[in-house]
Design a protein around this motif. Structure first.
Motif: not given
Length: 410
Positions: A9-11, A41-43, A106-108
């Protein structure tokens, strides 16, 4: 009822939940979205947090605020995907069946990939700014730091938002000038690339700015280790660069969920058709955002353009129609250059960033590859657009999903 399951549930995942909630027949389709976090979080804000431009409350909001009421938000940890059985196994033992799956995991960062990077100096003199915790710790360090050798470093490509390390470098120059201590700071930009950026035209412009701001560049640096005791980074050829403060972008990798599922490449990115965003191995799985292996930038603007195309392709898949091979790798990014100015770059799979006008050909009002105050103000304004339009799946007026060639000087 058929189930469409969104992992993350990111961007990208949040946009897809909002797009599909409007498009799918909700009498026929249940939409579930899974994320173990409760905060969104607004990365892009991580870049501004270390310099006290943004506060933590500017970049954190509850995930549930952006998920439609009719979409089921599951706050839990995913163990792995079992694509052969159309199942997602949860860490608590639950198994969720899906008819369609969207991977938006996503990505870490993975600092442990480099010897010594996450050693005794981690968050003391070695920092990242690609996580909220890292950016906040770096803010606290910069508030008290008295100067020395600042090294801004990229471990390897690909990374999330490829221009962010350059932006951090330029903002550092401005930050120390504002604190009347720039003469006490030597700034070095260290990259594994042969130039400042991945695209030649933009590289020439950005390297000129580095020289203009008295920032030294060390290119073709393939890091082997971080020497915590002697405070230096060492590459495989034996080259050493000393630091008093190291701001590094560690290796970026896809989610460990993908690794546990055996679905990714060596960096845990999912093999994805670059124009349709369908998994190359499983027809009922689609991939979006940083989780893909497509040769586009890992950036919010890319996920935004992907989401609009992927929504149509999922509807086509459900209807048994051919998918559109429409995603062209389009990205546009504001690049902070310090002093209250920014560049704007617009590019895709086949076209590098060039000069011209955006979004209206010949009119602008924004100018590509040129520093301006307006570009900087537009970047700051994007935070409002992100929270109020982009996440909610609202089309941003005048911004084309695919890159437009008109008004650009190729």
């Amino acid at each position: 009822m058929k189930r469409l399951l969104i992992l993350g549930a990111g961007t990208a995942g949040t946009m897809m939940a909002n797009h599909l909630n409007k498009e799918l027949d909700r009498h026929l389709w249940e939409i579930d979205i899974i994320d173990e976090r409760e905060e969104h979080y607004y990365q892009p804000g991580y870049l501004f947090l270390p310099f006290d431009i943004y506060e933590p409350e500017d970049i954190i909001k509850p995930i549930k605020k952006f998920i439609p009421n009719s979409v089921n938000l599951i706050n839990d940890k995913i163990d792995k995907i079992i694509p052969e059985e159309n199942l997602v196994k949860m860490a608590n033992g639950d198994q969720l069946h899906y008819d369609l799956l969207i991977i938006a995991t996503g990505n870490d960062i993975a600092p442990e990939e480099i010897q010594g990077m996450k050693g005794s100096e981690w968050q003391k003199s070695v920092f990242d700014f690609y996580t909220f915790e890292g950016a906040l710790a770096l803010r606290n360090k910069l508030r008290e730091w008295e100067g020395g050798n600042l090294v801004v470093h990229i471990t390897e490509m690909p990374i999330k938002c490829p221009v962010a390390p350059l932006e951090f470098t330029f903002l550092s120059d401005s930050y120390f000038k504002d604190k009347k201590m720039r003469e006490k700071v030597n700034i070095t930009y260290v990259t594994p690339l042969s130039g400042a950026f991945t695209k030649p035209k933009a590289t020439a412009t950005l390297e000129h700015l580095l020289v203009e701001k008295n920032i030294h560049i060390e290119s073709d640096f393939a890091i082997e280790s971080v020497d915590n005791e002697n405070k230096k980074i060492i590459d495989y050829g034996g080259r050493e660069i000393p630091f008093d403060l190291l701001v590094t972008v560690p290796t970026n990798k896809g989610s460990e969920v993908i690794a546990r599922s055996g679905m990714g490449d060596e960096l845990n990115y999912v093999p994805t058709h670059k124009a349709t965003l369908q998994s190359k191995k499983h027809q009922n799985i689609f991939v979006i955002g940083d989780a893909t292996d497509v040769p586009a930038s890992k950036a919010g603007s890319v996920a935004h353009f992907e989401a609009e195309i992927l929504t149509e392709n999922i509807l086509r898949y459900i209807a048994g129609e051919p998918l559109k091979e429409e995603f062209d790798g389009h990205a546009n990014c504001f690049v902070e250059t310090g002093g209250g100015k920014a560049l704007l770059i617009d590019f895709n799979y086949t076209h590098e960033p060039v000069e011209g006008t955006f979004p209206f050909p010949g009119i602008g009002p924004l100018r590509l590859l040129q520093e301006s105050r307006m570009n900087h103000m537009s970047k700051l304004a994007f935070r409002w657009i992100y929270w109020n339009m982009l996440l909610k799946g609202t089309h941003i007026p005048f911004i084309s999903t695919t890159m437009q060639e008109e008004g650009k000087h190729f």
